[in-house]
Design an enzyme around this catalytic site. Structure first.
Site, short mmCIF file in Angstrom:
data_model
loop_
_atom_site.label_atom_id
_atom_site.label_comp_id
_atom_site.label_asym_id
_atom_site.label_seq_id
_atom_site.Cartn_x
_atom_site.Cartn_y
_atom_site.Cartn_z
N LYS A 128 0.82 -1.21 0.00
CA LYS A 128 0.00 0.00 0.00
C LYS A 128 0.86 1.27 0.00
CE LYS A 128 -4.19 -2.06 1.78
NZ LYS A 128 -3.78 -3.47 1.93
C1 LIG Z 1 -4.43 -4.53 1.22
C2 LIG Z 1 -3.70 -5.79 1.13
C3 LIG Z 1 -4.08 -6.82 0.24
C4 LIG Z 1 -5.29 -6.72 -0.65
O1 LIG Z 1 -5.17 -5.74 -1.64
P1 LIG Z 1 -6.45 -5.27 -2.48
O2 LIG Z 1 -5.99 -4.17 -3.32
O3 LIG Z 1 -7.46 -4.83 -1.43
O4 LIG Z 1 -6.95 -6.44 -3.23
C5 LIG Z 1 -3.30 -7.95 0.19
N1 LIG Z 1 -2.22 -8.11 0.99
C6 LIG Z 1 -1.84 -7.16 1.86
C7 LIG Z 1 -0.65 -7.40 2.72
C8 LIG Z 1 -2.55 -5.97 1.97
O5 LIG Z 1 -2.16 -5.03 2.84
#
Ligand SMILES: *Cc1c(COP(=O)(O)O)cnc(C)c1O
Length: 517
Positions: free
Chosen positions: A116
């Protein structure tokens, strides 16, 4: 480039407007008016670009130069993907080979060790840029425009948002999290940030309580306008947009690696993506639609498998009919969702593709279809899409899931592999699913690239559960980054709210904004 809402279609907005708005007022999500075509010689010209320059050319395809000039975008991108100041790897998202057929795209080299960061580091800079530009156009008498970012987190989003927005002028950020329900490391990451504009609100309640409070605050029109509330959750278009870049980066890294081994061909890649709210993988879909050569995208879900069930049956249902359950707690908590918020964007493209070619108002018709589907999901908890929509969905995606036992087995399997690799539990879902989806293609893809969404140190419980008894394994030595070691002992700042009550949180925010806390 202009943007419109998946539930509206008639009104078009600028990039700046959609980034600052987040969600459309009609409840829809913003998508670009068209998917840009790649320049003719992209494959040669772009192959030599750094991650940063690749980001510049891709972002420029989606943002009109009248809104952000090439120089503006370049400055934003270079300030964001800065090595070593912000990201710990010079390639930003390095591709790591596990075998001839399987590679990991590591997306966790940003400040909070989760993918993220790639989006939220840029979003923070974008917010700051837009505010600064608006404020420099004002006379000295006019009050400066400000933003108050409010969000709820069960872990990764909160820390990545805080690190993206800390110390930004004219922006305050409030992150709500449930007391006792985020991991120790995640809580430490959030609450040890001492910048004055960062406020952690620890709520005695669940994550759903926190999310409901945030929704209540956003729908309080007076409060929302007075504080210019802004959202940073994964429905924000800018987050999707910047994630397109690493699919291209992976393609070029792989091409280089194959050329090194003497096979100079177009890489035959399948991406497999651990998926929750469908943000990360949606960026891959845009890359595919832009004609980046790739196989069907592999959707990897955990036991919260609403998406996998959709691809198997065409039924998008909040409650799993075979278990009668809604959301379940798993070892991969960032993917524990009941509905997948960005899936609405894909539904729009599917509705568009399956509508009549003679319809002169195809776009509006697709918006109406999507609005109807979403209304039905809200009212009845599910929809069943027509066959041609499911067929269209299966043209670009395959989906499979992994349960907790498969997650821990996969972590152990790759730890014991050669080379030894320790995936975090979300990445493990991707690795487990990769083996399944390769078989669903008529000819197996030459290479699979699994997106690694977090560093294993963030999920110590799952990793220790998988490897605790493995020969010679030592979490502190083999997994824990140096930076995490002194984290837990650092000074913290947090505001406790003793009841999951929107009124209490609203009052807390008011007091903080007025400088009374
Ligand atoms: C947010 C997140 C996901 C999922 O990502 P999306 O874009 O919501 O599909 C997967 N793994 C981790 C570690 C995350 O923080």
């Amino acid at each position: 480039m202009r943007y419109f809402s998946t539930r509206g279609g008639d009104e078009e907005l600028s990039f700046e407007e959609v980034v600052l708005a987040g969600l459309a007022p009609d409840g829809g999500l913003y998508i670009p008016a068209e998917i840009p075509k790649l320049p003719e010689n992209w494959e040669d010209d772009w192959s030599k670009l750094s991650y940063q320059d690749l980001a510049v050319v891709i972002l420029s395809l989606f943002i009109s130069p009248s809104e952000l000039s090439r120089e503006d975008i370049t400055e934003l991108v270079y300030n964001t993907y800065a090595y070593p100041q912000k990201f710990r790897d010079p390639l930003i998202t390095p591709l790591v080979p596990l075998s001839e057929k399987r590679y990991i795209l590591e997306l966790f080299h940003g400040p909070t060790y989760a993918f993220k960061d790639l989006a939220l580091q840029l979003l923070g800079n974008l917010f700051e840029f837009f505010l600064r530009r608006r404020n420099t156009r004002k006379t000295p008498e006019e009050p400066a425009e400000r933003l108050t970012v409010v969000g709820a987190t069960s872990g990764d989003t909160g820390s990545a948002a805080i690190y993206g927005l800390r110390n930004k002028a004219n922006i305050s950020i409030f992150i709500l999290f449930p007391r006792g329900r985020v991991s120790e490391i995640q809580e430490a990451q959030m609450t040890t940030v001492m910048d004055e504009n960062v406020h952690n609100v620890r709520v005695a309640g669940t994550f759903d309580d926190c999310q409901d409070i945030v929704k209540t605050l956003f729908s309080d029109k007076e409060f929302n306008e007075r504080h210019s509330l802004a959202a940073v959750n994964s429905i924000n278009w800018a987050r999707i947009l910047v994630q397109i870049v690493y699919y291209f980066s992976a393609y070029f890294q792989l091409k280089k690696s194959l050329a090194g081994s003497g096979t100079s061909v177009k890489p035959d890649i399948q991406f497999v993506v651990p998926t929750g709210n469908f943000g990360d993988i949606l960026a891959g879909y845009y890359a595919k639609r832009m004609m980046l050569p790739m196989r069907k995208l592999g959707i990897a879900t955990n036991a919260n498998d609403i998406l996998t069930r959709f691809w198997k049956t065409g039924r998008y249902a909040k409650v799993n009919p075979s278990t009668g359950l809604g959301v379940r707690e798993t070892l991969s908590p960032a993917m524990d969702i009941t509905v997948s918020s960005n899936f609405e964007r894909l539904l729009w493209y599917l509705a568009y593709q399956s509508s009549s070619p003679d319809d002169p108002k195809k776009r509006t018709t697709a918006c109406k279809t999507v609005a109807g589907w979403m209304e039905q999901v809200k009212k009845e908890g599910q929809i069943v899409v027509p066959d041609e929509v499911l067929r269209a969905a299966r043209e670009d995606f395959v989906a499979e899931k992994a349960d907790d036992a498969q997650i821990t087995n996969t972590i152990l399997k790759y730890y014991e592999g050669s080379p030894s690799y320790i995936p975090d539990p979300h990445t493990a879902v991707g690795l487990h699913v990769a083996a399944l989806v390769a078989k669903e293609e008529i000819v197996e893809p030459a290479v699979q690239v699994i997106l690694a969404t977090a560093h294993p140190a963030k999920f110590s419980a799952a990793v220790n559960q998988a490897l605790g008894t493995a020969d010679g394994f030592d979490f502190d030595r083999d997994v824990l980054p140096h930076e995490f070691r002194d984290f837990l002992a650092r000074e913290r700042r947090v505001i406790d709210v003793d009841r999951p009550d929107a009124g209490l949180v609203r009052a807390t925010i008011e007091m903080v904004v007025q400088g009374k806390v």
